[in-house]
Design a protein around this motif. Structure first.
Motif, PDB file in Angstrom:
ATOM      1  N   LYS A   1       0.923  -1.072   0.122  1.00 53.43           N
ATOM      2  CA  LYS A   1      -0.113   0.073  -0.053  1.00 53.43           C
ATOM      3  C   LYS A   1       0.872   1.239  -0.212  1.00 53.43           C
ATOM      4  N   PRO A   2       1.908   1.474   0.918  1.00 54.64           N
ATOM      5  CA  PRO A   2       2.718   2.865   0.812  1.00 54.64           C
ATOM      6  C   PRO A   2       3.258   2.989  -0.654  1.00 54.64           C
ATOM      7  N   TYR A   3       3.373   2.077  -1.451  1.00 53.63           N
ATOM      8  CA  TYR A   3       4.009   2.238  -2.821  1.00 53.63           C
ATOM      9  C   TYR A   3       2.999   2.870  -3.836  1.00 53.63           C
ATOM     10  N   LEU A   4       1.464   2.615  -3.252  1.00 52.09           N
ATOM     11  CA  LEU A   4       0.576   3.133  -4.159  1.00 52.09           C
ATOM     12  C   LEU A   4      -0.396   4.061  -3.590  1.00 52.09           C
ATOM     13  N   THR A   5       0.032   4.885  -2.566  1.00 54.87           N
ATOM     14  CA  THR A   5      -0.678   5.842  -2.078  1.00 54.87           C
ATOM     15  C   THR A   5       0.185   7.149  -2.240  1.00 54.87           C
ATOM     16  N   LYS A   6      -0.438   8.348  -2.071  1.00 61.26           N
ATOM     17  CA  LYS A   6       0.298   9.534  -2.472  1.00 61.26           C
ATOM     18  C   LYS A   6       0.989   9.517  -3.556  1.00 61.26           C
ATOM     19  N   LEU A   7       0.170   9.320  -4.788  1.00 60.75           N
ATOM     20  CA  LEU A   7       0.951   9.096  -5.944  1.00 60.75           C
ATOM     21  C   LEU A   7       1.631  10.326  -6.535  1.00 60.75           C
ATOM     22  N   GLY A   8       2.478  10.296  -7.336  1.00 65.01           N
ATOM     23  CA  GLY A   8       3.288  11.464  -7.753  1.00 65.01           C
ATOM     24  C   GLY A   8       2.604  12.146  -8.889  1.00 65.01           C
TER      25      GLY A   8
ATOM     26  N   GLY B   1      -0.947  12.512 -20.870  1.00 64.78           N
ATOM     27  CA  GLY B   1      -1.756  11.665 -19.844  1.00 64.78           C
ATOM     28  C   GLY B   1      -1.754  10.184 -20.004  1.00 64.78           C
ATOM     29  N   VAL B   2      -0.455   9.792 -20.304  1.00 62.31           N
ATOM     30  CA  VAL B   2      -0.275   8.276 -20.574  1.00 62.31           C
ATOM     31  C   VAL B   2       0.782   7.727 -19.556  1.00 62.31           C
ATOM     32  N   SER B   3       1.163   8.484 -18.690  1.00 63.51           N
ATOM     33  CA  SER B   3       2.264   8.178 -17.490  1.00 63.51           C
ATOM     34  C   SER B   3       1.602   8.323 -16.269  1.00 63.51           C
ATOM     35  N   ILE B   4       2.375   7.767 -15.206  1.00 65.83           N
ATOM     36  CA  ILE B   4       2.022   7.752 -13.715  1.00 65.83           C
ATOM     37  C   ILE B   4       3.177   7.613 -12.829  1.00 65.83           C
ATOM     38  N   ASP B   5       3.441   8.515 -11.809  1.00 72.30           N
ATOM     39  CA  ASP B   5       4.325   8.252 -11.013  1.00 72.30           C
ATOM     40  C   ASP B   5       3.931   7.757  -9.759  1.00 72.30           C
TER      41      ASP B   5
ATOM     42  N   ARG C   1       9.060   6.406  -2.040  1.00 70.48           N
ATOM     43  CA  ARG C   1       9.449   4.963  -2.103  1.00 70.48           C
ATOM     44  C   ARG C   1      10.210   4.754  -3.341  1.00 70.48           C
ATOM     45  N   SER C   2      10.540   5.904  -3.982  1.00 76.59           N
ATOM     46  CA  SER C   2      11.141   5.646  -5.381  1.00 76.59           C
ATOM     47  C   SER C   2      12.471   6.292  -5.444  1.00 76.59           C
TER      48      SER C   2
ATOM     49  N   THR D   1      12.423   5.095 -10.939  1.00 75.22           N
ATOM     50  CA  THR D   1      11.674   3.860 -10.638  1.00 75.22           C
ATOM     51  C   THR D   1      10.077   4.197 -10.326  1.00 75.22           C
ATOM     52  N   MET D   2       9.694   5.572 -10.073  1.00 71.15           N
ATOM     53  CA  MET D   2       8.231   5.632  -9.774  1.00 71.15           C
ATOM     54  C   MET D   2       7.688   5.881 -11.102  1.00 71.15           C
ATOM     55  N   HIS D   3       8.170   5.884 -12.157  1.00 70.13           N
ATOM     56  CA  HIS D   3       7.781   6.041 -13.411  1.00 70.13           C
ATOM     57  C   HIS D   3       7.081   4.880 -14.113  1.00 70.13           C
ATOM     58  N   PHE D   4       5.865   4.730 -14.405  1.00 69.28           N
ATOM     59  CA  PHE D   4       5.127   3.980 -15.541  1.00 69.28           C
ATOM     60  C   PHE D   4       4.745   4.582 -16.708  1.00 69.28           C
ATOM     61  N   GLU D   5       4.638   4.092 -17.745  1.00 77.30           N
ATOM     62  CA  GLU D   5       4.424   5.014 -19.001  1.00 77.30           C
ATOM     63  C   GLU D   5       3.794   3.999 -20.092  1.00 77.30           C
ATOM     64  N   TYR D   6       2.547   4.029 -20.519  1.00 77.06           N
ATOM     65  CA  TYR D   6       1.831   3.299 -21.515  1.00 77.06           C
ATOM     66  C   TYR D   6       2.452   3.341 -23.071  1.00 77.06           C
ATOM     67  N   ARG D   7       3.213   2.370 -23.138  1.00 77.02           N
ATOM     68  CA  ARG D   7       4.109   2.329 -24.483  1.00 77.02           C
ATOM     69  C   ARG D   7       3.819   0.689 -25.061  1.00 77.02           C
ATOM     70  N   PRO D   8       2.577   0.509 -25.306  1.00 80.89           N
ATOM     71  CA  PRO D   8       2.076  -1.022 -25.634  1.00 80.89           C
ATOM     72  C   PRO D   8       2.981  -1.469 -26.905  1.00 80.89           C
ATOM     73  N   GLU D   9       3.489  -0.711 -27.844  1.00 78.22           N
ATOM     74  CA  GLU D   9       4.440  -1.264 -28.770  1.00 78.22           C
ATOM     75  C   GLU D   9       5.673  -1.933 -28.599  1.00 78.22           C
TER      76      GLU D   9
END
Length: 259
Positions: free
Chosen positions: A165-172, A192-196, A201-202, A244-252
């Motif tokens: 849970k601590p990694y998935l709250t207080k999102l960046g 609008g395709v990324s989330i921190d 925790r990163s 390491t906080m960063h995820f980005e929608y890049r399906p290709e």
């Protein structure tokens, strides 16, 4: 939406189409490069031949697949062609330290592709509000279903392991039209395709002291990375210049057909 099978990547390839259209048909034996043809599954891209060389028609303009220029890594970041965006393969799976200099799969982005798909200015980005693990986030309408599927996966694993849970709250943060820190390049957050995740925790290479030499670090658990990658998101923890906080929608970059 139907439930998704446990084999994530085939399901990703078969069920998630991001507003693209089938590539232009080429005569037998004259097919476009594999990755260029695959881009048409995920983006509004049409492979076309121009003077005998493959190009991509994107947003009303035509761009060479390969501009024929030899480039350093930094030059690819600043002025890539579409082929350059695939030049460093992205490999999901077990988390391992990234030690090869400039091994940053996905950091090379071709902005005209993002502009045509998501919007070329802050006002043109079609942002919607979603609920992600009880938190309100602003993301692009086209990517919202992928974010929601990730949230479902994470809710399931968090229920089994509350220590996540601590990694998935207080999102960046998610949507934010801006440049990447210390550069003149547009951030993927602009579309609008990324989330921190929780920054506390990163790890981020720009925050390291000393910053040089780069020494990879990470605390994000494997199960969180797996949930995002299963739905077409790349992770900044796969980069030498780690974020390491960063995820980005890049399906290709996760589609085997594009490799």
């Amino acid at each position: 939406m139907r439930s998704r099978p446990n084999s994530p990547l085939p399901a990703l390839v078969l069920t998630l189409v991001l507003g693209g259209r089938a590539g232009a048909e080429a005569p037998a034996g004259d097919a476009p490069p594999r990755a260029l043809a695959c881009l048409s599954k995920w983006y509004p891209v049409e492979p076309v031949k121009v003077d005998g060389a493959w190009h991509a028609r994107v947003g009303g303009a035509t761009y060479p697949w390969d501009d024929g220029k030899a480039k350093s890594f930094e030059e690819k970041l600043v002025s890539p062609d579409l082929e350059d965006t695939f030049s460093i393969p992205y490999t999901p799976g077990p988390i391992t330290p990234v030690t090869r200099e400039n091994e940053d799969p996905g950091r090379i982005r071709f902005d005209p592709l993002f502009h045509a798909t998501y919007g070329g200015s802050e006002a043109k980005v079609d942002v919607v509000v979603i609920t992600f693990l009880g938190q309100k986030l602003r993301v692009h309408r086209k990517a919202a279903p992928a974010f929601e599927r990730v949230a479902k996966r994470l809710a399931e694993v968090q229920a089994k392991d509350p220590s996540l849970k601590p990694y998935l709250t207080k999102l960046g943060g998610t949507f934010n039209w801006r440049k990447i820190a210390n550069t003149n390049r547009q951030s993927a957050h602009s579309y609008g395709v990324s989330i921190d995740l929780n920054t506390a925790r990163s790890h981020y290479w720009e925050w390291a002291k000393p910053k040089v030499p780069v020494r990879w670090a990470n605390r994000i658990p494997q199960v969180i990375v797996d949930a995002f990658e299963a739905e077409g998101f790349i992770w900044g923890g796969r980069w030498y210049h780690y974020d390491t906080m960063h995820f980005e929608y890049r399906p290709e970059l996760l589609d085997p057909a594009c490799k």
